[in-house]
Enzyme design. Structure first.
Site, short mmCIF file in Angstrom:
data_model
loop_
_atom_site.label_atom_id
_atom_site.label_comp_id
_atom_site.label_asym_id
_atom_site.label_seq_id
_atom_site.Cartn_x
_atom_site.Cartn_y
_atom_site.Cartn_z
CG ASP A 192 -2.03 0.98 1.15
OD1 ASP A 192 -2.30 1.50 0.04
OD2 ASP A 192 -2.65 1.27 2.18
CG ASN A 208 -7.37 -2.58 -6.04
OD1 ASN A 208 -6.44 -3.36 -5.89
ND2 ASN A 208 -7.65 -1.65 -5.13
C1 FPP Z 1 -1.96 0.09 -3.33
O1 FPP Z 1 -1.50 1.42 -3.34
C2 FPP Z 1 -1.43 -0.65 -4.47
C3 FPP Z 1 -2.18 -1.24 -5.47
C4 FPP Z 1 -3.64 -1.15 -5.52
C5 FPP Z 1 -1.54 -1.95 -6.59
C6 FPP Z 1 -0.30 -2.75 -6.29
C7 FPP Z 1 0.47 -2.90 -7.53
C8 FPP Z 1 1.81 -2.92 -7.63
C9 FPP Z 1 2.73 -2.91 -6.46
C10 FPP Z 1 2.50 -2.88 -8.94
C11 FPP Z 1 2.32 -3.91 -9.99
C12 FPP Z 1 2.17 -5.33 -9.68
C13 FPP Z 1 2.44 -6.32 -10.58
C14 FPP Z 1 2.05 -7.73 -10.28
C15 FPP Z 1 3.10 -6.05 -11.86
P1 FPP Z 1 -2.58 2.60 -3.39
O2 FPP Z 1 -2.78 2.96 -4.80
O3 FPP Z 1 -3.83 2.16 -2.68
O4 FPP Z 1 -1.86 3.74 -2.61
P2 FPP Z 1 -2.58 4.88 -1.75
O5 FPP Z 1 -3.32 4.21 -0.62
O6 FPP Z 1 -1.43 5.71 -1.26
O7 FPP Z 1 -3.49 5.64 -2.66
#
Ligand code: FPP
Length: 235
Positions: free
Chosen positions: A20, A68
């Protein structure tokens, strides 16, 4: 119940991570969210290497939750683009590193080409045994339990349903339950990750945003885990 043990010098056998903070990492730098996910992908690659070096046998990564899809169209497309890029470009190196790649979750909702390369990646790496990297995509812990119940209904299971029966119907019954669940970026919840399997997991939370997570942070989490006594409900 499948309980993994931590009898190997306190290195957890299975570590799960809620990655996250990509969005906030980007926002802090006045960058688009997708750049945060790109940086998150790089952190993920580093952490896979580190986990292998440290002797972690199973690493599960929450890459896309069932919730998501509610994000903006451009962010979802950006994430799909990253999955595509990663699967096309990085599986060779995962294979060379001895990683067995697996996907759990409703991959069927993903675009056909991603599903196909994910399938190829699993096939290509299936005999590797240094580390299992489990990507949880379009995964939700509640959905996993609902799917298990629906399987029971289809099988017209008669007689009492045991925990053992339920465990066998989860998405990855051969993978030991996570010993340690990590979440980055300061939120103190697991958001539907390994709901059934995480019943006795140790939790570790850090304020570090995922793109900044690295081997030293992983070692810190393991150090915290190693200092705990796991009793599984016993005195
Ligand atoms: C949460 O951060 C992260 C995600 C929803 C996506 C995770 C994806 C990756 C680490 C990259 C790609 C993965 C692969 C398998 C190629 P957030 O967007 O919720 O962050 P925030 O809470 O700060 O908004």
């Amino acid at each position: 119940m499948v309980e993994s043990s931590d009898k190997r010098g306190n290195i957890p056998i299975h570590v799960g991570i809620v990655m996250d903070g990509n969005g906030r990492w980007a926002k802090r730098r006045f960058l688009p969210r997708v750049i945060g996910h790109q940086a998150g992908m790089k952190a993920m690659e580093r952490v896979i290497d580190s986990a292998k070096d440290l002797g972690i046998r199973y690493l599960s990564l929450y890459a896309f939750s069932t919730e998501n899809w509610k994000r903006s169209h451009s962010e979802v497309q950006g994430l799909m683009g990253l999955f595509r890029y990663y699967l096309k470009g990085k599986i060779d190196s995962m294979h060379r590193r001895g990683a067995k790649v697996r996907f759990v979750g409703h991959l069927d909702a993903f675009p056909d080409d991603i599903r196909e390369i994910a399938q190829m990646a699993m096939e290509r790496t299936k005999d590797n045994g240094d580390i299992d990297v489990i990507f949880c995509v379009n995964y939700g812990g509640r959905q996993e339990i609902v799917d298990a119940v629906n399987q029971l209904l289809v099988q017209k299971q008669v007689g009492p349903v045991t925990e053992e029966t339920m465990r066998g119907l989860m998405y990855a019954p051969d993978v030991p339950d996570p010993d340690l669940l990590i979440r980055t970026a300061g939120e103190l919840r697991m958001s539907n990750f390994w709901l059934w399997e995480g019943a006795y997991s140790e939790y570790y939370f850090t304020d570090v945003y995922w793109p900044d997570f690295n081997k030293a942070e992983l070692e810190r989490a393991i150090e915290s885990y190693a200092g705990r006594e796991r009793r599984y409900g016993t005195a």
